[in-house]
Design a protein around this motif. Structure first.
Motif, short mmCIF file in Angstrom:
data_model
loop_
_atom_site.label_atom_id
_atom_site.label_comp_id
_atom_site.label_asym_id
_atom_site.label_seq_id
_atom_site.Cartn_x
_atom_site.Cartn_y
_atom_site.Cartn_z
N GLU A 164 -0.37 28.22 49.03
CA GLU A 164 -0.60 27.53 47.61
C GLU A 164 -1.37 28.49 46.79
OE1 GLU A 164 -0.79 24.82 44.90
OE2 GLU A 164 0.58 24.87 46.50
N LEU A 165 -2.25 29.24 47.24
CA LEU A 165 -3.21 30.17 46.42
C LEU A 165 -2.30 31.12 45.91
CD1 LEU A 165 -6.18 30.68 48.84
CD2 LEU A 165 -5.91 29.46 46.62
N HIS A 166 -1.15 31.73 46.72
CA HIS A 166 -0.21 32.46 46.20
C HIS A 166 0.64 32.22 45.00
CE1 HIS A 166 2.12 36.36 46.13
NE2 HIS A 166 3.32 35.56 46.20
N ARG A 167 0.94 30.85 45.29
CA ARG A 167 1.69 30.30 43.96
C ARG A 167 1.09 29.98 42.83
NH1 ARG A 167 4.33 27.49 48.55
NH2 ARG A 167 2.90 25.98 48.58
N GLY A 197 -1.03 32.14 41.51
CA GLY A 197 -1.05 33.32 41.00
C GLY A 197 -2.12 34.39 41.51
N LEU A 198 -2.78 34.05 42.56
CA LEU A 198 -3.82 34.89 42.98
C LEU A 198 -3.24 36.15 43.68
CD1 LEU A 198 -5.58 32.18 42.62
CD2 LEU A 198 -6.94 32.97 44.66
N SER A 199 -3.77 37.26 43.39
CA SER A 199 -3.57 38.26 44.15
C SER A 199 -3.67 38.21 45.53
CB SER A 199 -4.17 39.73 43.37
OG SER A 199 -5.58 39.41 43.69
N ILE A 200 -2.97 39.33 46.13
CA ILE A 200 -3.44 39.50 47.65
C ILE A 200 -4.74 39.81 47.97
CG2 ILE A 200 -2.86 40.83 49.55
CD1 ILE A 200 -0.34 39.12 48.79
N THR A 201 -5.35 40.55 47.32
CA THR A 201 -6.58 41.12 47.56
C THR A 201 -7.73 39.88 47.33
OG1 THR A 201 -6.43 43.24 46.39
CG2 THR A 201 -8.64 42.57 46.52
N ALA A 202 -7.52 39.00 46.39
CA ALA A 202 -8.33 37.77 45.96
C ALA A 202 -8.18 36.97 47.27
CB ALA A 202 -7.83 36.97 44.57
N ILE A 212 2.46 35.96 53.71
CA ILE A 212 3.01 35.36 52.65
C ILE A 212 4.59 35.90 52.83
CG2 ILE A 212 3.09 35.86 50.13
CD1 ILE A 212 0.12 35.72 50.26
N GLU A 213 4.81 37.10 53.20
CA GLU A 213 6.26 37.69 53.20
C GLU A 213 7.12 36.73 54.07
OE1 GLU A 213 5.86 41.65 54.22
OE2 GLU A 213 5.28 42.22 52.30
N ARG A 214 6.26 36.03 55.38
CA ARG A 214 7.07 35.39 56.25
C ARG A 214 7.07 33.92 55.99
NH1 ARG A 214 5.04 38.34 61.76
NH2 ARG A 214 5.90 40.39 61.43
N GLY A 215 6.15 33.42 54.74
CA GLY A 215 6.20 32.20 54.57
C GLY A 215 5.57 31.27 55.36
#
Length: 414
Positions: free
Chosen positions: A5-8, A10-15, A31-34
């Motif tokens: 959800e955080l990735h959706r 728009g947060l970066s991997i680092t954040a 994230i790559e594996r969902g």
């Protein structure tokens, strides 16, 4: 922790890694594996057996001074007994420090040894314990050698032309040589403007200084201060690792502490970009610098000043004495490190330049005449009123009461 959800959002991997306390590679893999991170929550940052006793201290320091560097915090807790790794402190500080927006990539460029120095001023605000009621603006002059990253720095009260020239001279003496070129931003004391063809016009005094010492001034492009990244980044480093959370009695104490920090911390560290010990790189670069000139720099600024009734001349916010019976209007020659005062072309006073403001420099040899109004040390039973030199003695109130009663009695007999 709902990393998907955080990735959706728009947060970066680092954040996301900072929020979850996980390694960015782990976050990317999930994230790559969902997949979501395991439900047992983030791994505790740092080794509890080593870092745990210092977590509250680190939280307090970051809460009070969010910009403190992990390097400095590691040094502080090691003084309190910490024996763990710097990376554990860095990871924990990154997790609790307020999130910053991603920064754009920067292109680094390196210069050969002895070729370039970068100069700038930075504004700092402090309160000296000798004057706790006043917030002081002080300016940090810094010259950083581009190859070794060796730092010369000094706090001053002004950023005028005389101070700029004097700081150059101090820097060249301190590093034992002169680089071939010095890079500036468009500070007014260095760059006057551009001509009709777009060529940069430098201050004539700076040109004269360059000709004397053998360096060429070079201005970075407008609005491109990061061209001087080697001197811009140390300002943040000095603010975070040295300046914050310290107290200073006065300007001299501030510079004394700065000199000690430069000698024991900044200029002996492993530089993060070059991966070299700064002192070792500077030792190699020093031999490539141009030698110092044999004669002192003597270019000067000329101006007229009026002598006060106290036999003082105001220059740059400070006061310098002249001999008794000097004429009311004198000519002042300002050199980078010296003030010369001439009366009808005759040199009557020479003083070193004072730092700060409202300071007095009085040569005792100037005060041999009779009847001269002179600012001087006031005895313990005197107070100063009005202009410097006017005194009134402390007297008991009983004296004034007795005088009043005497006058009243005299009035009753008349």
């Amino acid at each position: 922790m709902m990393i998907l959800e955080l990735h959706r959002q728009g947060l970066s991997i680092t954040a996301i890694a900072r929020r979850s306390g996980r390694d960015p590679k782990t976050v990317r893999k999930y994230i790559e594996r969902g997949l979501e991170l395991p439900a047992y929550g983030p791994r505790q940052v740092g080794r509890p057996s080593k870092l745990a006793p210092y977590l509250d201290y680190l939280r307090e320091r970051i809460a009070a001074f969010p910009e403190l560097s992990a390097v400095r915090l590691t040094r502080e807790i090691r003084e309190r007994g910490y024996i763990g790794a710097y990376t554990a402190v860095k990871r924990f500080v990154s997790a609790i420090r307020p999130d910053n927006q991603p920064k754009p990539f920067e292109v680094r460029f390196e210069t050969p040894p002895g070729y370039q120095g970068q100069v700038d001023f930075a504004r700092f605000v402090t309160t000296f314990t000798d004057e706790p009621e006043i917030n002081r603006i002080v300016w940090l002059f810094s010259l950083v050698l581009g190859h070794s990253r060796h730092i010369f720095a000094r706090f001053v009260m002004h950023q005028d032309l005389q101070t700029l020239l004097r700081c150059h001279m101090l820097a060249f003496t301190a590093i034992g040589g002169v680089p071939i070129e010095i890079l500036y931003d468009r500070m007014k004391t260095a760059v006057i403007g551009e001509d009709s063809d777009g060529h940069i016009i430098y201050n004539r005094s700076l040109i004269a200084l360059g000709q004397h010492y053998g360096f060429v001034p070079r201005a970075c492009r407008p609005y491109r201060a990061k061209t001087k990244g080697k001197v811009e980044r140390p300002f943040s480093y000095i603010r975070q690792d040295f300046f914050l959370a310290r107290t200073f009695r006065n300007l001299d104490d501030l510079n004394a502490q700065l000199d000690d920090w430069l000698a024991t911390v900044a200029n002996v560290r492993l530089h993060g970009t070059t991966q070299r010990i700064v002192a070792e790189a500077f030792a190699a670069e020093r031999s490539e610098l141009q030698p110092l000139p044999a004669l002192p720099f003597d270019a000067l600024l000329k101006l007229e000043r009026r002598v006060s009734h106290d036999g003082l001349v105001s220059i740059g916010g400070n006061y310098y004495s002249v001999p008794d019976r000097t004429r009311r209007v004198v000519e002042v020659h300002q050199l980078p490190d010296q003030v010369r005062i001439l009366d009808q072309g005759r040199l009557v006073a020479t003083h070193p330049v004072l730092e700060g403001r409202r300071q007095y420099l009085i040569d005792p040899a100037h005060r041999n005449g009779a009847g001269t109004k002179v600012p001087h040390r006031i005895p313990a039973d005197d107070v100063v009123i009005g202009r410097i030199g006017e005194r009134v003695a402390h007297r008991s109130l009983a004296i004034y009461q007795a005088i009043g009663e005497s006058l009243a009695m005299a009035g009753g007999r008349s």
